[in-house]
Design an enzyme around this catalytic site. Sequence first.
Site, PDB file in Angstrom:
ATOM      1  N   ASP A 151      43.293  54.799  70.866  1.00  0.00           N
ATOM      2  CA  ASP A 151      42.523  55.268  69.713  1.00  0.00           C
ATOM      3  C   ASP A 151      42.298  54.164  68.679  1.00  0.00           C
ATOM      4  O   ASP A 151      43.188  53.355  68.404  1.00  0.00           O
ATOM      5  CB  ASP A 151      43.276  56.433  69.068  1.00  0.00           C
ATOM      6  N   HIS A 152      41.105  54.145  68.112  1.00  0.00           N
ATOM      7  CA  HIS A 152      40.753  53.277  66.973  1.00  0.00           C
ATOM      8  C   HIS A 152      41.103  51.809  67.204  1.00  0.00           C
ATOM      9  O   HIS A 152      41.917  51.223  66.487  1.00  0.00           O
ATOM     10  CB  HIS A 152      41.423  53.775  65.694  1.00  0.00           C
ATOM     11  N   ASP A 157      36.051  51.037  67.384  1.00  0.00           N
ATOM     12  CA  ASP A 157      35.618  51.460  66.055  1.00  0.00           C
ATOM     13  C   ASP A 157      35.075  50.289  65.248  1.00  0.00           C
ATOM     14  O   ASP A 157      35.816  49.383  64.861  1.00  0.00           O
ATOM     15  CB  ASP A 157      36.791  52.098  65.329  1.00  0.00           C
ATOM     16  N   HIS A 216      40.925  61.877  57.332  1.00  0.00           N
ATOM     17  CA  HIS A 216      42.176  61.409  57.904  1.00  0.00           C
ATOM     18  C   HIS A 216      43.318  61.663  56.914  1.00  0.00           C
ATOM     19  O   HIS A 216      43.146  61.549  55.706  1.00  0.00           O
ATOM     20  CB  HIS A 216      42.124  59.898  58.189  1.00  0.00           C
ATOM     21  N   GLY A 217      44.500  61.988  57.437  1.00  0.00           N
ATOM     22  CA  GLY A 217      45.673  62.130  56.583  1.00  0.00           C
ATOM     23  C   GLY A 217      45.829  63.541  56.049  1.00  0.00           C
ATOM     24  O   GLY A 217      45.357  64.513  56.636  1.00  0.00           O
ATOM     25  N   HIS A 272      37.136  63.488  64.159  1.00  0.00           N
ATOM     26  CA  HIS A 272      38.388  62.870  63.739  1.00  0.00           C
ATOM     27  C   HIS A 272      38.872  63.543  62.460  1.00  0.00           C
ATOM     28  O   HIS A 272      38.122  64.207  61.755  1.00  0.00           O
ATOM     29  CB  HIS A 272      38.186  61.381  63.490  1.00  0.00           C
ATOM     30  N   GLY A 273      40.148  63.352  62.148  1.00  0.00           N
ATOM     31  CA  GLY A 273      40.701  63.920  60.923  1.00  0.00           C
ATOM     32  C   GLY A 273      40.826  65.420  60.982  1.00  0.00           C
ATOM     33  O   GLY A 273      40.573  66.122  59.998  1.00  0.00           O
ATOM     34  N   LYS A 277      43.913  64.717  66.320  1.00  0.00           N
ATOM     35  CA  LYS A 277      44.956  65.189  65.407  1.00  0.00           C
ATOM     36  C   LYS A 277      46.135  64.232  65.463  1.00  0.00           C
ATOM     37  O   LYS A 277      46.581  63.837  66.538  1.00  0.00           O
ATOM     38  CB  LYS A 277      45.390  66.612  65.781  1.00  0.00           C
ATOM     39  N   THR A 294      48.242  63.469  61.881  1.00  0.00           N
ATOM     40  CA  THR A 294      49.111  63.701  60.734  1.00  0.00           C
ATOM     41  C   THR A 294      49.969  64.953  60.897  1.00  0.00           C
ATOM     42  O   THR A 294      51.140  64.968  60.505  1.00  0.00           O
ATOM     43  CB  THR A 294      48.269  63.805  59.450  1.00  0.00           C
TER      44      THR A 294
END
Length: 337
Positions: free
Chosen positions: A92-93, A118, A196-197, A230-231, A253, A255
């Site tokens: 990822d990323h 990304d 995100h977060g 995302h997020g 997912k 966080t």
Amino acid sequence: MPYDDGAALSTVYSAARDGGYGFFASNVTHFDILLGLLRGADRVSADAVLQVSRDSAAFYGDGDPAVGLEAFCAYLDRFAERTNVGVFCNVDHVHLPDQRDFLDAVVESGVASSVMVDASDRPFEENVERVSEAVARVRDGDREMLVEAELGRVAGTESGVETVAEDAFYTDPERAVEFVERTGVDLLAVSVGTRHGVASGRDLDVRPDVARDVDEALRDAGHDVPLVVHGASGLSDEQVEALLGAGVPKFNKNTRYQYEYARTAADFYHEHADAIRPPEGVDDDRGSMFAGADWSPEKTSFHPHVVGEAVRDRLADVMADLSEATGSAGQSRYIDR
């Protein structure tokens, strides 16, 4: 059962799109989280997409992401063999161009079914250029691997990079078609208002209609490209349902699992504090393990396996519930090879 090729994962996403269900693709930052997620997916017969970022790979590899990636995937493969569902690894990323060396390591390792590259923080033309180069690099490898990229920006912190809310914007359908045609990506992460977060206290203007418009534009142009959000840790069940209806089969997912790990451990040690911390009046002499005191810590409470098992059980329940929420429970496309 572990799979390390993109063709099998593509089949899973196609079935999800046709069936109107989806997956929470789950980032793994600790091996107890990994085992818990596998237990939960296997319990409800849901295929699992497990993700590792460069930062996490570096953690697993004691600073060397290439070593950590091999260690993570070896661990994943061994335990995925004990399940009766399809288990896939997505890297990822991978941020471009700074992490090009890590992308090379991913391709050369041959351990992942897909990779997310990304360059979404770059202008559109540079995003296209960077992603196109990455797609060519991936397809130059020996194994088929799906490539995911992002168009639009999701606010919040990802891999240590902070994107302020004002910099996030919704993905434009026409630009999405152009981006897919010029880069050749297999999956497209779109910006629909997620973050995100931790999302508490944030007014998330999540727009399923944006995902629907992008999906329809891609289909009308003849592109069978699954969408990704995302997020997803801050999404409600209703928002997930609406995005599934808009054609999104993959939700990232991370966080939520980190929180569940920390919360489970914190609750356990809070409940067993008297077995770990010395009472008032007893010197906190860790070096001698309190040899000169009447009190001694209780090993059945401080042994790492005890809290680790609690974390695994909790994450198994979380994954089972999430699989039910996305409709992937009972939909495993596992093929006995």
